[in-house]
Design a protein around this motif. Structure first.
Motif, PDB file in Angstrom:
ATOM      1  N   LYS A   3     -22.999 -69.315 -15.376  1.00 23.56           N
ATOM      2  CA  LYS A   3     -22.970 -69.634 -16.657  1.00 23.56           C
ATOM      3  C   LYS A   3     -22.773 -71.191 -16.716  1.00 23.56           C
ATOM      4  CE  LYS A   3     -21.405 -68.801 -21.420  1.00 23.56           C
ATOM      5  NZ  LYS A   3     -20.342 -67.921 -22.221  1.00 23.56           N
ATOM      6  N   GLU A   4     -23.467 -71.820 -17.473  1.00 23.67           N
ATOM      7  CA  GLU A   4     -23.378 -73.386 -17.630  1.00 23.67           C
ATOM      8  C   GLU A   4     -22.387 -73.451 -18.991  1.00 23.67           C
ATOM      9  OE1 GLU A   4     -24.715 -75.640 -15.595  1.00 23.67           O
ATOM     10  OE2 GLU A   4     -25.474 -73.947 -14.386  1.00 23.67           O
ATOM     11  N   TYR A   5     -21.407 -74.694 -18.718  1.00 23.85           N
ATOM     12  CA  TYR A   5     -20.592 -75.091 -19.670  1.00 23.85           C
ATOM     13  C   TYR A   5     -20.689 -76.649 -19.899  1.00 23.85           C
ATOM     14  CZ  TYR A   5     -18.309 -70.338 -19.012  1.00 23.85           C
ATOM     15  OH  TYR A   5     -17.948 -69.285 -19.135  1.00 23.85           O
ATOM     16  N   PRO A   6     -20.563 -76.779 -21.162  1.00 23.33           N
ATOM     17  CA  PRO A   6     -20.489 -78.429 -21.521  1.00 23.33           C
ATOM     18  C   PRO A   6     -19.486 -79.138 -20.719  1.00 23.33           C
ATOM     19  CG  PRO A   6     -19.916 -77.101 -23.520  1.00 23.33           C
ATOM     20  CD  PRO A   6     -20.298 -76.201 -22.338  1.00 23.33           C
ATOM     21  N   GLN A   7     -19.612 -80.188 -20.227  1.00 26.87           N
ATOM     22  CA  GLN A   7     -18.713 -81.216 -19.519  1.00 26.87           C
ATOM     23  C   GLN A   7     -17.444 -80.988 -20.210  1.00 26.87           C
ATOM     24  OE1 GLN A   7     -19.854 -85.319 -19.198  1.00 26.87           O
ATOM     25  NE2 GLN A   7     -18.301 -85.410 -17.259  1.00 26.87           N
ATOM     26  N   ASN A   8     -17.311 -81.305 -21.706  1.00 29.31           N
ATOM     27  CA  ASN A   8     -15.938 -81.304 -22.300  1.00 29.31           C
ATOM     28  C   ASN A   8     -15.060 -79.957 -21.992  1.00 29.31           C
ATOM     29  OD1 ASN A   8     -17.561 -79.981 -23.958  1.00 29.31           O
ATOM     30  ND2 ASN A   8     -16.315 -80.429 -25.841  1.00 29.31           N
ATOM     31  N   GLN A   9     -15.752 -78.860 -22.087  1.00 29.35           N
ATOM     32  CA  GLN A   9     -15.188 -77.583 -21.629  1.00 29.35           C
ATOM     33  C   GLN A   9     -14.731 -77.548 -20.056  1.00 29.35           C
ATOM     34  OE1 GLN A   9     -18.018 -74.609 -23.484  1.00 29.35           O
ATOM     35  NE2 GLN A   9     -15.864 -73.824 -23.836  1.00 29.35           N
ATOM     36  N   LEU A  10     -15.522 -78.059 -19.241  1.00 24.93           N
ATOM     37  CA  LEU A  10     -15.080 -78.121 -18.016  1.00 24.93           C
ATOM     38  C   LEU A  10     -14.012 -79.185 -17.680  1.00 24.93           C
ATOM     39  CD1 LEU A  10     -18.915 -78.050 -16.352  1.00 24.93           C
ATOM     40  CD2 LEU A  10     -17.245 -76.003 -16.201  1.00 24.93           C
ATOM     41  N   ALA A  11     -14.105 -80.333 -18.327  1.00 20.49           N
ATOM     42  CA  ALA A  11     -13.105 -81.014 -18.132  1.00 20.49           C
ATOM     43  C   ALA A  11     -11.771 -80.720 -18.570  1.00 20.49           C
ATOM     44  CB  ALA A  11     -13.348 -82.399 -18.564  1.00 20.49           C
ATOM     45  N   ALA A  12     -11.641 -79.556 -19.475  1.00 19.43           N
ATOM     46  CA  ALA A  12     -10.497 -79.056 -20.006  1.00 19.43           C
ATOM     47  C   ALA A  12      -9.824 -78.169 -19.127  1.00 19.43           C
ATOM     48  CB  ALA A  12     -10.650 -78.835 -21.342  1.00 19.43           C
ATOM     49  N   GLN A  13     -10.406 -77.770 -18.221  1.00 21.60           N
ATOM     50  CA  GLN A  13     -10.060 -76.520 -17.221  1.00 21.60           C
ATOM     51  C   GLN A  13      -8.733 -76.815 -16.337  1.00 21.60           C
ATOM     52  OE1 GLN A  13     -11.380 -73.219 -17.223  1.00 21.60           O
ATOM     53  NE2 GLN A  13     -11.891 -74.034 -19.024  1.00 21.60           N
ATOM     54  N   PRO A  14      -7.984 -76.007 -16.278  1.00 19.47           N
ATOM     55  CA  PRO A  14      -6.730 -76.153 -15.388  1.00 19.47           C
ATOM     56  C   PRO A  14      -7.115 -76.192 -13.841  1.00 19.47           C
ATOM     57  CG  PRO A  14      -6.820 -73.872 -15.908  1.00 19.47           C
ATOM     58  CD  PRO A  14      -7.945 -74.487 -16.888  1.00 19.47           C
ATOM     59  N   THR A  15      -6.659 -77.385 -13.251  1.00 13.26           N
ATOM     60  CA  THR A  15      -7.142 -77.501 -11.886  1.00 13.26           C
ATOM     61  C   THR A  15      -6.269 -76.550 -11.152  1.00 13.26           C
ATOM     62  OG1 THR A  15      -7.338 -80.056 -12.269  1.00 13.26           O
ATOM     63  CG2 THR A  15      -7.106 -79.491  -9.981  1.00 13.26           C
ATOM     64  N   GLY A  16      -5.128 -76.285 -11.345  1.00  8.97           N
ATOM     65  CA  GLY A  16      -4.577 -75.196 -10.525  1.00  8.97           C
ATOM     66  C   GLY A  16      -5.080 -74.005 -10.543  1.00  8.97           C
TER      67      GLY A  16
END
Length: 151
Positions: A4-17
């Protein structure tokens, strides 16, 4: 495989850990499972590659010192070297380690299995995106006080 594709703002808010741990667990698990098909552990693999890369140059002590910081399995490296010797994969002359033809053949079989795992991990990811990902992870590590240099 589709993802699934997501907008950049949603991806950038994801937890790195979460994502780094999940990726690491799946990558390491896949590689360890591939190595287990040859009755090898990850430290076996590391030792085989280092010895193959510099035949007759590594001693047990030097190689143990080099590999121990990466080991999360409480490996008994003396037992690991003894195992490789018992298989006929490793010889020791004047305290230095060299792979036998059997050892090199085993290393190549394990390499081929690992390559399949790496290919599966990199499906749909070109070299530029992969390199950018590694560079971002290196920077995250450095920003948090770790060593961002390549191993």
């Amino acid at each position: 495989m589709s993802i699934k594709e997501y907008p950049q703002n949603q991806l950038a808010a994801q937890p790195t850990g979460y994502w780094t741990r999940e990726a690491a667990n799946l990558a390491i698990g896949g590689l360890r499972a591939a190595l287990a098909e040859e009755d090898l552990t990850q430290p076996h693999w590391w030792a085989l590659n280092h010895i193959a890369g510099a035949p007759g140059e590594w001693t047990r002590a030097a190689l143990t010192t080099k590999l121990a910081p990466y080991d999360d399995q409480d490996t008994d490296f003396e037992a690991l070297f003894a195992d490789l010797e018992a298989r006929g994969w490793l010889t020791e002359t004047d305290d230095t380690l060299t792979l036998t033809d059997q050892g090199e053949a085993g290393r190549l079989r394990a390499r081929d299995r690992n390559a399949k795992v790496h290919a599966r991990m990199r499906e749909g990811i070109d070299d530029a995106a992969y390199a950018a990902t590694i560079d971002v992870l290196r920077r995250l590590v450095a920003n948090l006080g770790g060593n961002g240099d390549l191993p």
